[in-house]
Design an enzyme around this catalytic site. Sequence first.
Site, PDB file in Angstrom:
ATOM      1  N   ARG A  84     111.869   0.593 -49.859  1.00 43.28           N
ATOM      2  CA  ARG A  84     111.768   0.069 -51.223  1.00 43.28           C
ATOM      3  C   ARG A  84     110.925   1.021 -52.053  1.00 43.28           C
ATOM      4  NH1 ARG A  84     106.496  -1.462 -50.925  1.00 43.28           N
ATOM      5  NH2 ARG A  84     105.755  -2.373 -48.975  1.00 43.28           N
ATOM      6  N   LYS A 132     109.249  -2.157 -35.985  1.00 42.61           N
ATOM      7  CA  LYS A 132     108.495  -0.941 -35.688  1.00 42.61           C
ATOM      8  C   LYS A 132     108.932  -0.278 -34.391  1.00 42.61           C
ATOM      9  CE  LYS A 132     104.213  -1.901 -38.228  1.00 42.61           C
ATOM     10  NZ  LYS A 132     104.693  -2.996 -39.045  1.00 42.61           N
ATOM     11  N   GLU A 190      99.755   1.885 -29.320  1.00 38.84           N
ATOM     12  CA  GLU A 190      99.645   3.235 -29.870  1.00 38.84           C
ATOM     13  C   GLU A 190      98.269   3.812 -29.573  1.00 38.84           C
ATOM     14  OE1 GLU A 190     102.394   3.205 -33.915  1.00 38.84           O
ATOM     15  OE2 GLU A 190     100.217   3.090 -34.053  1.00 38.84           O
TER      16      GLU A 190
END
Length: 621
Positions: free
Chosen positions: A297, A116, A200
């Site tokens: 994916r 991330k 965050e």
Amino acid sequence: MFNRILIANRGEIARRIMRTARAMGIETVAVHSDVDAAMPFVTEADHAVCIGTAAARDSYLRQDRILEAARASGAEAIHPGYGFLSENAGFAQAVADAGLAWIGPRPASILAMGLKDAAKTLMQQAGVPVTPGYIGEDQSPERLQHEADGIGYPVLIKAVAGGGGKGMRRVDDAAAFRDALLSCQREAAASFGDDRVLIEKYILSPRHIEVQVFGDTHGTVVHLFERDCSLQRRHQKVIEEAPAPGMDAATRAAVCAAAVKAAKAVDYVGAGTIEFIADGTEGLRADRIWFMEMNTRLQVEHPVTEAITGQDLVEWQLRVAAGEPLPLTQDALRITGWAMEARLYAENPVTGFLPSTGPLDRLRFPDGVRVDAGVEEGGEVTPFYDPMIAKLVVAAPTRTAAARALAKACSGVEVWPVRTNAGFLTRAAAHPDFVAGRVDTGFIERHADTLIPDTEPGDAVAGAAAALLAEATGTNPWTALAGFRSNADADGRVLLDIGGTRVLAEAKADPRARAARIGDQRLLFVDGEAWLFAAPRSGADGGAAAGDGSIVAPMPGRIVSVDVADGDTVTRGQRLIVLEAMKMEQALLAPFDGIVSALKATDGAQVAEGTMLASIEREDG
């Protein structure tokens, strides 16, 4: 185009891939564990290879055995589905090194988006908006606290290598930060072997917006519009839809353009999803939507995108992997109507969504609905893999019509004896706030009291059961002696046992109710819920009353620990037995001070839901 492909997955996604491959004239090879040998995805494949025992680490995660199966079966390509090895860059590279085609993105793209912190840095460099926060090498508690203070509370601590809600903590003030950080780091280290975190800004009214992207080997990248996956429980998606409610054309153009830019930044090939988090406090606005992560994916929820675009995304994957250009240009793609998907899980909302395993003596779905299912009636839900039974997908011209169709579809599900979340899904899809599009990731938590089905049969269920029992036995409850009173009119009610609860019910037909008979059991299905009902046996005591000290299995599973013996003195809240199902442990505790008696639980035993395991007798008798 390929002549034969191997599918390195199981269940509904394996069957989904097979449907498209079959339509394209491509043979399929299924790999499976020994316990999955009779599953539909195995019997429907052209070829099948057993690659190990039940545990995923001994079968579906064994890269060497999957590659050997591909070589032995003559497969030319491997489709990983989703989950398992689908985002494993090492496996993707091993497939290429073996001279096989990988039906997915390049290993370098998987690596670039796998962490991330690195992905967010890359997106910032590419000009993609990211959530305000801190991503850095300095992981000292002092630096992280300083950054959180600067961002402003609430903040979200997230594991760098995280996923599925693990290694994630919300912190509302500076005083709580240090403890939350340590907890998050411990969980991240245990789950991912990496305790690094990022900070965050926590979005107070968050919506989960994601964009389907597709790239080919010729340098073209397009988007297939957005999905809204805000209806979540513990960071796991429950209901998804496309397009996103409240998304205007200008905001859609900005968000989808950012998604394409993100995919191009990693030279993306194949199907992928760019996930964004939106601040929904003032509706969807382009300047309040930020990049969160990329899934390299095909997604579980891809059917809703297929429904609104009319495209087969698995066919797109196969064509791109074979070197063909994308089937359509961006200008040729259009949104038509609305689509919603609900995930039907083998779990019991009444017991805190504990997993439910066992045979599927009854498994029926309503007509006119797309159902992607991994199991069939007569099969079994085992404790070894994901508990999803099926995905129910509906499409309609408008969102209101789609919500109505989804609620109807979920209410028409019939499953027994495995417990499911069908009733929960029915209530969620029919909730006024959902129908009105007032959704964010806190929706389920806010409305939990109205979404969790009742544990006791209501008047509608009791009345329908009485009517169906009367019809099945040829008994007219209005003239039966069950309601006879001396010197008075019969009251028209009959005594019933419904799900272990005795009720006096007046026969009332309900068009929502459907009856079934399995062996000597009578079942009533109403709004996705299954109720076992019958006339009570003569002399029956109606079952153990609440608080009588009976310790019963709340779910089917394996006993992993028995911490007491017959005759032991225990205190209220003391752990007695630990039960495990689908990798979740449930501790069974003493309801009050007392003495253990009638202990029947043994280590390693498999037990069914409702099995009597022990009894606690009060010391005062």
